[in-house]
Design a protein around this motif. Structure first.
Motif, PDB file in Angstrom:
ATOM      1  N   SER A   1       7.008  72.977  66.451  1.00 50.75           N
ATOM      2  CA  SER A   1       7.821  72.429  65.358  1.00 50.75           C
ATOM      3  C   SER A   1       9.299  72.419  65.713  1.00 50.75           C
ATOM      4  O   SER A   1       9.763  73.189  66.557  1.00 50.75           O
ATOM      5  CB  SER A   1       7.604  73.257  64.086  1.00 50.75           C
ATOM      6  OG  SER A   1       8.108  74.577  64.272  1.00 50.75           O
ATOM      7  N   SER A   2      10.037  71.538  65.064  1.00 53.09           N
ATOM      8  CA  SER A   2      11.488  71.539  65.191  1.00 53.09           C
ATOM      9  C   SER A   2      12.119  72.565  64.260  1.00 53.09           C
ATOM     10  O   SER A   2      13.172  73.118  64.549  1.00 53.09           O
ATOM     11  CB  SER A   2      12.051  70.157  64.859  1.00 53.09           C
ATOM     12  OG  SER A   2      11.569  69.184  65.754  1.00 53.09           O
ATOM     13  N   LYS A   3      11.472  72.804  63.134  1.00 58.36           N
ATOM     14  CA  LYS A   3      11.918  73.798  62.169  1.00 58.36           C
ATOM     15  C   LYS A   3      10.687  74.398  61.530  1.00 58.36           C
ATOM     16  O   LYS A   3       9.681  73.705  61.313  1.00 58.36           O
ATOM     17  CB  LYS A   3      12.809  73.147  61.107  1.00 58.36           C
ATOM     18  CG  LYS A   3      13.741  74.105  60.399  1.00 58.36           C
ATOM     19  CD  LYS A   3      14.924  74.480  61.271  1.00 58.36           C
ATOM     20  CE  LYS A   3      15.915  75.354  60.498  1.00 58.36           C
ATOM     21  NZ  LYS A   3      17.062  75.746  61.342  1.00 58.36           N
TER      22      LYS A   3
ATOM     23  N   ARG B   1       5.078  64.290  67.293  1.00 56.99           N
ATOM     24  CA  ARG B   1       6.027  64.623  68.365  1.00 56.99           C
ATOM     25  C   ARG B   1       6.074  63.511  69.411  1.00 56.99           C
ATOM     26  O   ARG B   1       7.150  63.179  69.926  1.00 56.99           O
ATOM     27  CB  ARG B   1       5.633  65.957  69.007  1.00 56.99           C
ATOM     28  CG  ARG B   1       6.026  67.173  68.177  1.00 56.99           C
ATOM     29  CD  ARG B   1       5.440  68.454  68.757  1.00 56.99           C
ATOM     30  NE  ARG B   1       5.668  68.564  70.194  1.00 56.99           N
ATOM     31  CZ  ARG B   1       6.808  68.992  70.742  1.00 56.99           C
ATOM     32  NH1 ARG B   1       7.822  69.324  69.966  1.00 56.99           N
ATOM     33  NH2 ARG B   1       6.929  69.081  72.050  1.00 56.99           N
TER      34      ARG B   1
ATOM     35  N   LYS C   1      15.066  78.948  64.579  1.00 56.63           N
ATOM     36  CA  LYS C   1      14.524  77.769  63.899  1.00 56.63           C
ATOM     37  C   LYS C   1      13.700  78.112  62.661  1.00 56.63           C
ATOM     38  O   LYS C   1      13.166  77.232  62.010  1.00 56.63           O
ATOM     39  CB  LYS C   1      13.673  76.938  64.864  1.00 56.63           C
ATOM     40  CG  LYS C   1      12.336  77.538  65.237  1.00 56.63           C
ATOM     41  CD  LYS C   1      11.535  76.516  66.048  1.00 56.63           C
ATOM     42  CE  LYS C   1      10.173  77.056  66.450  1.00 56.63           C
ATOM     43  NZ  LYS C   1       9.400  76.049  67.200  1.00 56.63           N
TER      44      LYS C   1
ATOM     45  N   VAL D   1      19.928  70.359  62.645  1.00 53.79           N
ATOM     46  CA  VAL D   1      19.086  70.076  63.805  1.00 53.79           C
ATOM     47  C   VAL D   1      19.442  68.692  64.334  1.00 53.79           C
ATOM     48  O   VAL D   1      19.402  67.717  63.590  1.00 53.79           O
ATOM     49  CB  VAL D   1      17.590  70.132  63.428  1.00 53.79           C
ATOM     50  CG1 VAL D   1      16.722  69.836  64.646  1.00 53.79           C
ATOM     51  CG2 VAL D   1      17.253  71.492  62.846  1.00 53.79           C
TER      52      VAL D   1
ATOM     53  N   TRP E   1      12.926  63.217  59.145  1.00 53.41           N
ATOM     54  CA  TRP E   1      12.281  64.503  58.971  1.00 53.41           C
ATOM     55  C   TRP E   1      10.914  64.314  58.334  1.00 53.41           C
ATOM     56  O   TRP E   1      10.767  63.626  57.320  1.00 53.41           O
ATOM     57  CB  TRP E   1      13.117  65.434  58.097  1.00 53.41           C
ATOM     58  CG  TRP E   1      14.160  66.186  58.850  1.00 53.41           C
ATOM     59  CD1 TRP E   1      15.513  66.027  58.789  1.00 53.41           C
ATOM     60  CD2 TRP E   1      13.931  67.235  59.801  1.00 53.41           C
ATOM     61  NE1 TRP E   1      16.141  66.896  59.645  1.00 53.41           N
ATOM     62  CE2 TRP E   1      15.194  67.655  60.275  1.00 53.41           C
ATOM     63  CE3 TRP E   1      12.790  67.846  60.318  1.00 53.41           C
ATOM     64  CZ2 TRP E   1      15.340  68.669  61.224  1.00 53.41           C
ATOM     65  CZ3 TRP E   1      12.928  68.856  61.262  1.00 53.41           C
ATOM     66  CH2 TRP E   1      14.197  69.252  61.700  1.00 53.41           C
TER      67      TRP E   1
ATOM     68  N   GLU F   1      13.035  59.806  64.212  1.00 56.24           N
ATOM     69  CA  GLU F   1      14.278  60.492  63.868  1.00 56.24           C
ATOM     70  C   GLU F   1      14.367  60.878  62.388  1.00 56.24           C
ATOM     71  O   GLU F   1      15.385  61.390  61.941  1.00 56.24           O
ATOM     72  CB  GLU F   1      15.521  59.663  64.254  1.00 56.24           C
ATOM     73  CG  GLU F   1      15.535  59.207  65.698  1.00 56.24           C
ATOM     74  CD  GLU F   1      15.503  60.362  66.694  1.00 56.24           C
ATOM     75  OE1 GLU F   1      15.551  61.532  66.278  1.00 56.24           O
ATOM     76  OE2 GLU F   1      15.422  60.094  67.896  1.00 56.24           O
TER      77      GLU F   1
ATOM     78  N   ASP G   1      16.240  66.081  68.738  1.00 52.75           N
ATOM     79  CA  ASP G   1      15.315  67.201  68.928  1.00 52.75           C
ATOM     80  C   ASP G   1      13.886  66.741  68.654  1.00 52.75           C
ATOM     81  O   ASP G   1      13.573  66.200  67.618  1.00 52.75           O
ATOM     82  CB  ASP G   1      15.680  68.334  67.952  1.00 52.75           C
ATOM     83  CG  ASP G   1      14.934  69.616  68.264  1.00 52.75           C
ATOM     84  OD1 ASP G   1      13.710  69.554  68.419  1.00 52.75           O
ATOM     85  OD2 ASP G   1      15.593  70.636  68.364  1.00 52.75           O
ATOM     86  N   ARG G   2      12.996  67.008  69.603  1.00 46.61           N
ATOM     87  CA  ARG G   2      11.590  66.654  69.433  1.00 46.61           C
ATOM     88  C   ARG G   2      10.699  67.878  69.405  1.00 46.61           C
ATOM     89  O   ARG G   2       9.520  67.828  69.670  1.00 46.61           O
ATOM     90  CB  ARG G   2      11.135  65.720  70.558  1.00 46.61           C
ATOM     91  CG  ARG G   2      11.763  64.358  70.492  1.00 46.61           C
ATOM     92  CD  ARG G   2      11.183  63.459  71.559  1.00 46.61           C
ATOM     93  NE  ARG G   2       9.729  63.395  71.466  1.00 46.61           N
ATOM     94  CZ  ARG G   2       8.966  62.843  72.409  1.00 46.61           C
ATOM     95  NH1 ARG G   2       9.499  62.339  73.497  1.00 46.61           N
ATOM     96  NH2 ARG G   2       7.653  62.808  72.267  1.00 46.61           N
TER      97      ARG G   2
ATOM     98  N   ARG H   1      10.918  64.194  63.900  1.00 46.38           N
ATOM     99  CA  ARG H   1      11.366  65.577  63.718  1.00 46.38           C
ATOM    100  C   ARG H   1      10.469  66.264  62.694  1.00 46.38           C
ATOM    101  O   ARG H   1      10.380  65.832  61.555  1.00 46.38           O
ATOM    102  CB  ARG H   1      12.823  65.623  63.279  1.00 46.38           C
ATOM    103  CG  ARG H   1      13.797  65.192  64.363  1.00 46.38           C
ATOM    104  CD  ARG H   1      15.228  65.390  63.917  1.00 46.38           C
ATOM    105  NE  ARG H   1      15.602  64.430  62.893  1.00 46.38           N
ATOM    106  CZ  ARG H   1      16.751  64.471  62.225  1.00 46.38           C
ATOM    107  NH1 ARG H   1      17.609  65.447  62.462  1.00 46.38           N
ATOM    108  NH2 ARG H   1      17.040  63.562  61.339  1.00 46.38           N
ATOM    109  N   CYS H   2       9.825  67.332  63.080  1.00 46.22           N
ATOM    110  CA  CYS H   2       8.824  67.980  62.238  1.00 46.22           C
ATOM    111  C   CYS H   2       9.281  69.363  61.791  1.00 46.22           C
ATOM    112  O   CYS H   2       9.568  70.228  62.623  1.00 46.22           O
ATOM    113  CB  CYS H   2       7.493  68.103  62.980  1.00 46.22           C
ATOM    114  SG  CYS H   2       6.750  66.530  63.400  1.00 46.22           S
TER     115      CYS H   2
END
Length: 387
Positions: free
Chosen positions: A148-150, A106, A169, A376, A79, A77, A380-381, A111-112
């Motif tokens: 990626s998450s972002k 992941r 994103k 985010v 970043w 959880e 979110d994964r 969170r990546c």
């Protein structure tokens, strides 16, 4: 009371983010410098940024990925700012190791946010192996993006043609200078027409391109001094020490004073640049992620460089004079003009100072990171799950 104090301590405790890097570049590592300056600025926003290297060159891929899997079990959880360049994750630029590292993160629920220092293939040659390498780099970048998450890009998003339309994103965050900011506002009166002028050259390419670069710089210097004007050229940074003998040979017999200080610490580079009048950039066509040019902006310098067809925002907001690529007569004319026209120099200096404050300040960059990532949700994964 004890519970109240614990809650207060927890609130005061900074967030912890992880900057994940591949192998170190030598002798200097621009991505590591990027993370260092970003971390210093994020600390002002209540975020602690820890740098973690995946040491696959030293330990091999199996052991290094196993170690990553163990370490990132504590990052759930949080970043992770995944720093991507092809050569940081592959000995020969294929970058497949980056996908393996991201898959582990992941799987651990991390969170990546992938920071794409290279949003596509870089020059890989015209051979068949170069074509395969380039195609692989393109595929890896797109796969990293999907997983990626972002996705953080230091290039304007409209210049990245492969990005899906309407994707939310992605975010554009410019890189900052890899040296300390020095924005002492100067006036053209301090650098009158009779005063000796100083031109900075920050970093040179590897052979064979370095030979052309030194010739172009020498040509511009000869043009400026042909009327008896005095010029000082300072070479500093990566590649300059290796080119020392050639620089001395090419400049022999000119009216220019040449000082080659080689690699220096970031603070010393900053002190050198702020004492110069112009930064001359001849390492290919200028693009928005050109670190040496941004370093000049960090010190309020006007810049003379070779231009190209790409979108240069926000570097285009600085005091920038672009000339056609490899037109060294135009390069010489532009350098001569800005060094001898006091009003033009002042205008360009003021533009670079404003661009630094508005776009390239690390405090501005850090606050943009915080604002972009806070929306985010923790669960979110990876938004790439909806293939």
């Amino acid at each position: 009371m004890a519970a109240s104090r614990a809650t207060s301590d927890e609130i005061a405790r900074p967030q912890v983010w992880i900057a994940l890097l591949g192998r170190r570049d030598m002798p200097t590592d621009g991505v590591e410098d990027y993370c260092t300056f970003l971390g210093q600025a994020l600390a002002q926003c209540g975020v602690e940024l820890k740098q973690v290297h995946v040491l696959w060159m030293q330990k091999g891929w199996f052991r290094s990925l196993l170690q990553l899997s163990r370490e990132c079990s504590e990052w759930r959880e949080r970043w992770v700012l995944f720093q991507y360049t092809a050569l940081a994750w592959s000995r020969r630029g294929f970058g497949l190791g980056a996908l393996a590292a991201l898959a582990i993160l992941r799987h651990r629920g991390v969170r990546c946010a992938v920071v794409f220092h290279e949003p596509g293939r870089h020059q890989t040659g015209s051979s068949w192996i170069g074509w395969i390498r380039g195609a692989c780099q393109d595929w890896v970048v797109r796969r990293l993006y999907r997983e990626s998450s972002k996705a953080i890009f230091p290039d304007p998003l409209e210049s990245i043609t492969w990005l899906p339309h309407g994707e939310t994103k992605t975010v554009f965050i410019p890189i900052g200078g890899n040296i300390p900011e020095r924005l002492e506002r100067r006036t053209s009166a301090e650098h009158g027409n009779e005063a000796a002028k100083t031109v900075a050259v920050f970093c040179l390419s590897d052979p064979p391109n370095v030979h052309r670069e030194i010739d172009d710089i020498s040509h511009a210097a000869r043009f400026f001094t042909k009327d008896g004007s005095t010029l000082r050229v300072i070479f500093v940074g990566r590649g300059t020490e290796e080119a020392r003998e050639e620089i001395e040979r090419v400049f022999k017999g000119t009216r220019s004073e040449v000082l080659n200080v080689g690699l220096q610490c970031a603070d010393k580079v900053s002190r050198i640049l702020v004492e110069c009048d112009v930064l001359l950039c001849v390492r290919g066509m200028l693009f928005p992620r050109r670190g040496s040019a941004i370093a000049g902006i960090t010190c309020g310098l006007p810049i003379v460089a070779y231009g190209g067809g790409t979108n240069l925002f926000p570097i285009s907001e600085a005091g920038l004079i672009l000339v056609p690529y490899l037109d060294r007569d135009a390069l010489a004319g532009a350098l001569n003009q800005i060094l001898k026209d006091r009003k033009l120099w002042q205008h360009m200096h003021d533009r670079s100072v404003a661009a630094q404050r508005n776009h390239f300040s690390w405090n501005h960059i850090a606050s943009t990171f915080v604002e972009s990532l806070k929306g985010v949700p923790p669960s979110d994964r990876g938004l790439g799950d909806h293939q």
